[in-house]
Write an enzyme that holds these catalytic residues in place. Sequence first.
Site, PDB file in Angstrom:
ATOM      1  N   GLU A 107      -4.919 -75.400  30.232  1.00 20.97           N
ATOM      2  CA  GLU A 107      -5.691 -74.300  29.642  1.00 20.97           C
ATOM      3  C   GLU A 107      -6.493 -74.769  28.435  1.00 20.97           C
ATOM      4  OE1 GLU A 107      -1.917 -71.985  30.142  1.00 20.97           O
ATOM      5  OE2 GLU A 107      -3.298 -70.298  30.143  1.00 20.97           O
ATOM      6  N   ARG A 140      10.229 -60.952  31.968  1.00 22.04           N
ATOM      7  CA  ARG A 140       9.543 -59.705  32.332  1.00 22.04           C
ATOM      8  C   ARG A 140       9.869 -59.307  33.767  1.00 22.04           C
ATOM      9  NH1 ARG A 140       3.760 -61.886  30.680  1.00 22.04           N
ATOM     10  NH2 ARG A 140       4.692 -63.287  29.176  1.00 22.04           N
ATOM     11  N   HIS A 144      -3.892 -64.914  32.232  1.00 16.35           N
ATOM     12  CA  HIS A 144      -3.835 -66.322  32.660  1.00 16.35           C
ATOM     13  C   HIS A 144      -5.152 -66.749  33.314  1.00 16.35           C
ATOM     14  CE1 HIS A 144       0.813 -65.950  33.264  1.00 16.35           C
ATOM     15  NE2 HIS A 144       0.554 -66.430  32.072  1.00 16.35           N
TER      16      HIS A 144
END
Length: 426
Positions: free
Chosen positions: A399, A244, A183
Amino acid sequence: MTATRVLVLNSGSSSVKYQLLDMSDGSRLAVGLVERIGEETSRLKHSPLAAGGESRETTGPIADHDAALKAVAGELSRDGLGLDSPELAAIGHRVVHGGKLFTQPTVVDDAVLAEIERLIPVAPLHNPANLTGIRTARALRPDLPQVAVFDTAFHTTMPEAAARYAIDVETADRHRVRRYGFHGTSHAYVSRETARLLGRAPEDVNVIVLHLGNGASASAVERGRCVDTSMGLTPLEGLVMGTRSGDVDPAVIFHLSRVGGMSTDEIDTLLNTKSGLVGLCGDNDMREIRRRIDEGAEAPEGSERAQDAARAQLAFDIYIHRLRKYIGAYYAVLGRVDAVVFTAGVGENAAPVREAAIAGLESLGLAVDGGLNAVRSAEPRLISPEGARVAVAVVPTDEELEIANQTYALVRNGNTSNGYTSNGNS
Ligand code: AMP
């Protein structure tokens, strides 16, 4: 004519997300997504933002990434934004793993492709798809600079004390086992935008960034440089995520293997896809978890709904507990903190998560103003009370814009040499 457009490609194993940006003003000309590549029911959704046109959706078999990119090029051409346009300056590719070597965005050549390929053992799920995307785009426009922007690059400034696991050095180095972090594009963008929100230079501020999406990671950013982050060799370490586990005692794996009789692949799948929020309560969407908690508040004690809410509450509590541990840890890593900033799907939207993460931390100078925290907005904003010693902020991540900015900064002066030399030491 100056070429000012950048196409950003994020290629997954069965999908390609794309955005076409005009870097003269940072505007988006088109965005879209190809899903289920290789299936009969592939889907392409294309939104021509500049043309102000309606989104178009087509369904039907798209065999591979080559066909997907050609279909995207076709859609862009329909809007007069084709890949053959002289206004296209470069294609920027998200690449998940750049190892130790790629500390900067890099113009792709054969040596760079070979190096990304060499990293496949440490990023088996992501780098192959990223590579396919680059190769396909390169074949389509061989004359155009293709730039790789790495998720790991921002974290390459971590000191060895943060980047190394405490295991035998020779074994670790032989297998390139170390903490890389992910990230990074988001942490870089958000930490810089936070400095801007505070009216200060990135080099003047220390920031704890909490990127809370379906995947989640925290980072400690000291004067614009990352000094620690919660993801490690892979994006599995650290915070509790949608599916996760984040941190577990590594011995859990030996135990599940020896006592539980599970294979390595089964444990891998368990920890990456059946754990985190979904493993704890069956839902990985924070909206759904909050709904279950809120609805349970009115349910009779012991009822099915109350039990369901209790499961959701436990998942929420474990998520928050881990998050607070990282805030505390990174406070200690940085020594002085100017801002704690929330970003990504959960961080930008879930006020209860922000409130619970910061509650009771007044002695660290941290507090959240209930009224400001409740405001919904797509703008960067402060949610700490006026005059707070440490700012608490919400800064939407972007992003794609960061990848486009980094790509354009590299190619805008016609400089397409990448300065990369392989020393075989990634
Ligand atoms: P991302 O990976 O950044 O796209 O984030 C996706 C996650 O953000 C989803 O799985 C949800 O858990 C969360 N999310 C998105 N919108 C909201 C919302 N309005 N409230 C709470 N959580 C949200």
